[in-house]
Design a protein around this motif. Structure first.
Motif, short mmCIF file in Angstrom:
data_model
loop_
_atom_site.label_atom_id
_atom_site.label_comp_id
_atom_site.label_asym_id
_atom_site.label_seq_id
_atom_site.Cartn_x
_atom_site.Cartn_y
_atom_site.Cartn_z
N MET A 171 49.92 71.27 69.13
CA MET A 171 50.57 70.16 69.84
C MET A 171 49.61 69.04 70.22
O MET A 171 50.00 68.04 70.82
N LYS A 172 48.33 69.17 69.82
CA LYS A 172 47.44 68.01 69.90
C LYS A 172 47.92 66.95 68.90
O LYS A 172 47.57 65.77 69.01
N GLY A 173 48.71 67.40 67.94
CA GLY A 173 49.22 66.49 66.91
C GLY A 173 50.51 65.80 67.29
O GLY A 173 51.14 65.13 66.46
N ASP A 174 50.90 65.91 68.57
CA ASP A 174 52.19 65.35 68.99
C ASP A 174 52.14 63.82 69.15
O ASP A 174 53.10 63.21 69.58
N MET A 175 51.01 63.25 68.76
CA MET A 175 50.92 61.77 68.74
C MET A 175 50.92 61.28 67.29
O MET A 175 50.47 60.16 67.00
N GLY A 176 51.42 62.13 66.39
CA GLY A 176 51.46 61.76 64.96
C GLY A 176 52.25 60.48 64.69
O GLY A 176 51.91 59.71 63.79
N GLY A 177 53.30 60.26 65.48
CA GLY A 177 54.10 59.04 65.30
C GLY A 177 53.28 57.80 65.62
O GLY A 177 53.30 56.81 64.87
N SER A 178 52.53 57.88 66.71
CA SER A 178 51.70 56.72 67.09
C SER A 178 50.59 56.51 66.07
O SER A 178 50.22 55.37 65.77
N ALA A 179 50.07 57.61 65.52
CA ALA A 179 49.01 57.49 64.50
C ALA A 179 49.56 56.80 63.25
O ALA A 179 48.88 55.96 62.65
N ALA A 180 50.80 57.15 62.88
CA ALA A 180 51.42 56.51 61.71
C ALA A 180 51.57 55.01 61.96
O ALA A 180 51.31 54.19 61.07
N ILE A 200 41.98 64.65 65.86
CA ILE A 200 41.06 64.68 67.01
C ILE A 200 41.67 65.58 68.10
O ILE A 200 42.85 65.48 68.42
N PRO A 201 40.86 66.47 68.67
CA PRO A 201 41.36 67.38 69.71
C PRO A 201 41.93 66.63 70.91
O PRO A 201 41.51 65.50 71.21
#
Ligand code: BES
Ligand code: ZN
Ligand code: ZN
Length: 497
Positions: free
Chosen positions: A284-293, A190-191
């Motif tokens: 860097m919109k993906g910089d919440m990948g840890g929280s998504a995991a 998500i953007p």
């Protein structure tokens, strides 16, 4: 959606039948019965070398009325030497994508033919469920033309001679794991303008409502009261309010023996005043990948209901630039009381995680696993195939490694030690330096976090390289991978599959 039976011919009509093919195959058992029903069609094709010979490749042909299923799919699985759940997951994924493309609604899988020395029926069912779920994932776009969500498989029949009803729950469990990965993928894709800390908190509250997790979301005022100066320092540069998101799953009678999953929820990382170069900044919109995991894992945990107590802690902020943004040289006072010199505003992940880890401890965590897109250095060291790890505890590291091996999400532990620790403590104005330089960048980032874990057993997983892929795989499209959702859940469930 999953059913099991021995009676492949008598059972419901399927759009497709799937059978595994081995190098030295004389068709046996149910596969032999299928061959016979096809008037020897399978063995004839094999003899005439018209079946695939490369592992994971498949071919399909029409049954021409011999059986009540129009198409038969044959997947080549090799000589069996290296066949394990990972090979099966890849093969099943590849076929799953093809079935989706062909709009197949129901399949019958000859499960016996997908077992081997290292894969029993139950694992085969789990892995098929997992792969089927992962291949149903569709990346949404925001184009004028509406997203077309393709109808995916509705029914899967497993045929196995010595099987049992429990195969359907094994497959269902695999499906749950795959769906957890998809949940993480969705959040990461998500953007940034649609996935602010507030949006992330909203996603977490929906998850809490679905699975009855206890939910607590700290607002800026709460953080100020508690003294979360590291998270607040990062959030200072953004107009979007930061959130500290907490979910509690209690699977034991009492709230003890708590495992915390801490995820970096940086919803957009510009680098701040230590600005990132423009070329790939959009990633860097993906910089919440840890929280998504972590949220993906919680979705799995919510379904699987293990007898464990799990705390999810997600510090969330943007890292932007305005007149009050933190600057290089600033000193922040973290929740732990330790002070941090901000040598580089782009090393913001460790700042928000510092308060996340301390807060997890305050909430009673006895062990902590954090997941974060933390360092570019990790991408250089391990590429996009392996997640980097730093830990202060061999036993916890070993358990996380077992979970990661079973899941097929490889992890590699970096070395640590006093010589590296010195680098993190190299500030003359504060306890810690958030950016001691390029050498050993992933290790110093990890050891920065270790200073907050202190003596609580802790494993840090750096997914900077593995959370996002620019190419599609057998199990899903390019973009977010949802990596570590399944590993975290598997660890928490103590599942040994
Ligand atoms: N979010 C980045 C790390 C990252 C890089 C994630 C590439 C995914 C792909 C992190 O906040 C960052 O910018 N780290 C800096 C730290 C440095 C300034 C010490 C880095 O790795 O360059
Ligand atoms: Zn950064
Ligand atoms: Zn970052």
């Amino acid at each position: 959606m999953f059913k099991w039976s021995k009676e492949w011919q008598a059972s419901a009509e399927n759009d497709a039948l799937i059978v595994g093919l081995w190098k030295k195959q004389s068709f046996e058992g149910l596969s032999n019965a299928l061959d016979e029903a096809l008037a020897g069609g399978l063995s004839t094709l094999k003899e005439n070398q018209q079946l695939p010979t490369k592992e994971g490749e498949w071919t399909s042909f029409f049954s021409l009325g011999h059986v009540n299923t129009s198409e038969i799919y044959v997947v080549y699985l090799g000589d069996g030497k290296e066949f394990d759940v990972h090979e099966l997951r890849e093969a099943a994924g590849k076929l799953g994508l093809a079935l989706k493309g062909k709009k197949v609604r129901s399949v019958g899988i000859f499960l016996d033919s997908f077992t081997g020395d290292e894969v029993d029926l139950s694992e085969a069912a789990f892995t098929w469920g997992e792969a089927i779920a992962m291949t149903t994932y569709e990346k949404l776009d925001y184009k004028e033309k509406k997203n077309e969500t393709r109808k995916s498989l509705q029914e899967v029949h497993f045929y196995a001679e010595e099987g049992a009803e429990s195969l359907t729950s094994d497959a269902g469990s695999g499906y749950t794991y795959g769906k957890g990965t998809n949940a993480a993928r969705r959040l990461v894709n998500i953007p940034g303008n649609m996935m602010t800390p507030t949006d992330l908190a909203h996603e977490a509250s929906e998850l809490a409502a679905t699975y009855n997790f206890e939910l607590d979301i700290l607002e800026r005022a709460d953080m100020e009261r508690l003294g979360m100066g590291a998270l607040l320092g990062v959030a200072e540069g953004s107009d979007q309010p930061p959130k500290m998101i907490v979910l509690r799953y209690q699977g034991k009678k009492t709230w003890e023996d708590v495992t915390a999953l801490v995820g970096k929820g940086l919803t957009f990382d510009s680098g701040g005043y230590s600005l990132k170069p423009g070329a790939n900044m959009h990633e860097m919109k993906g910089d919440m990948g840890g929280s998504a995991a972590v949220l993906g894992a919680m979705a799995i945990i919510g379904e699987e209901k293990p007898a464990a107590n799990v705390l999810a802690v997600i510090p969330s902020s943007e890292n932007l630039i305005n007149g009050s943004a933190m600057k290089p040289g600033d000193v922040l006072r973290s929740l732990s009381g330790k002070t941090i010199e901000v040598r580089n505003t782009d090393a913001e992940g460790r700042l928000i995680l510092a308060d996340g880890i301390t807060y997890a401890k305050q909430l009673g965590a006895e062990r902590i696993i954090d997941v974060a897109t933390l360092t570019g250095a990790c991408v250089v060291a391990l590429g996009h195939e392996t997640t980097g790890a730093v830990s202060n505890n061999d036993a916890l590291m070993a358990d996380v490694s077992v979970a990661s091996e079973k899941t097929g999400e490889p992890v590699w532990r970096f070395p640590t030690g006093k010589a590296y620790e010195k680098l993190v403590r190299s500030s003359d104005v504060a306890d810690l330096n958030n950016a001691p330089g390029r050498p050993a960048g992933s290790i110093t980032a990890g050891l920065f976090l270790a200073a907050f874990a202190e003596d609580t057993p802790w494993v840090h997983l750096d997914i900077a390289g593995t959370s996002w892929l620019n190419k599609s795989t057998n199990l899903g499209p390019a973009g977010a991978t949802g990596v570590m959702a399944r590993t975290l859940a598997r660890y928490a469930c103590g599942l040994e599959k």
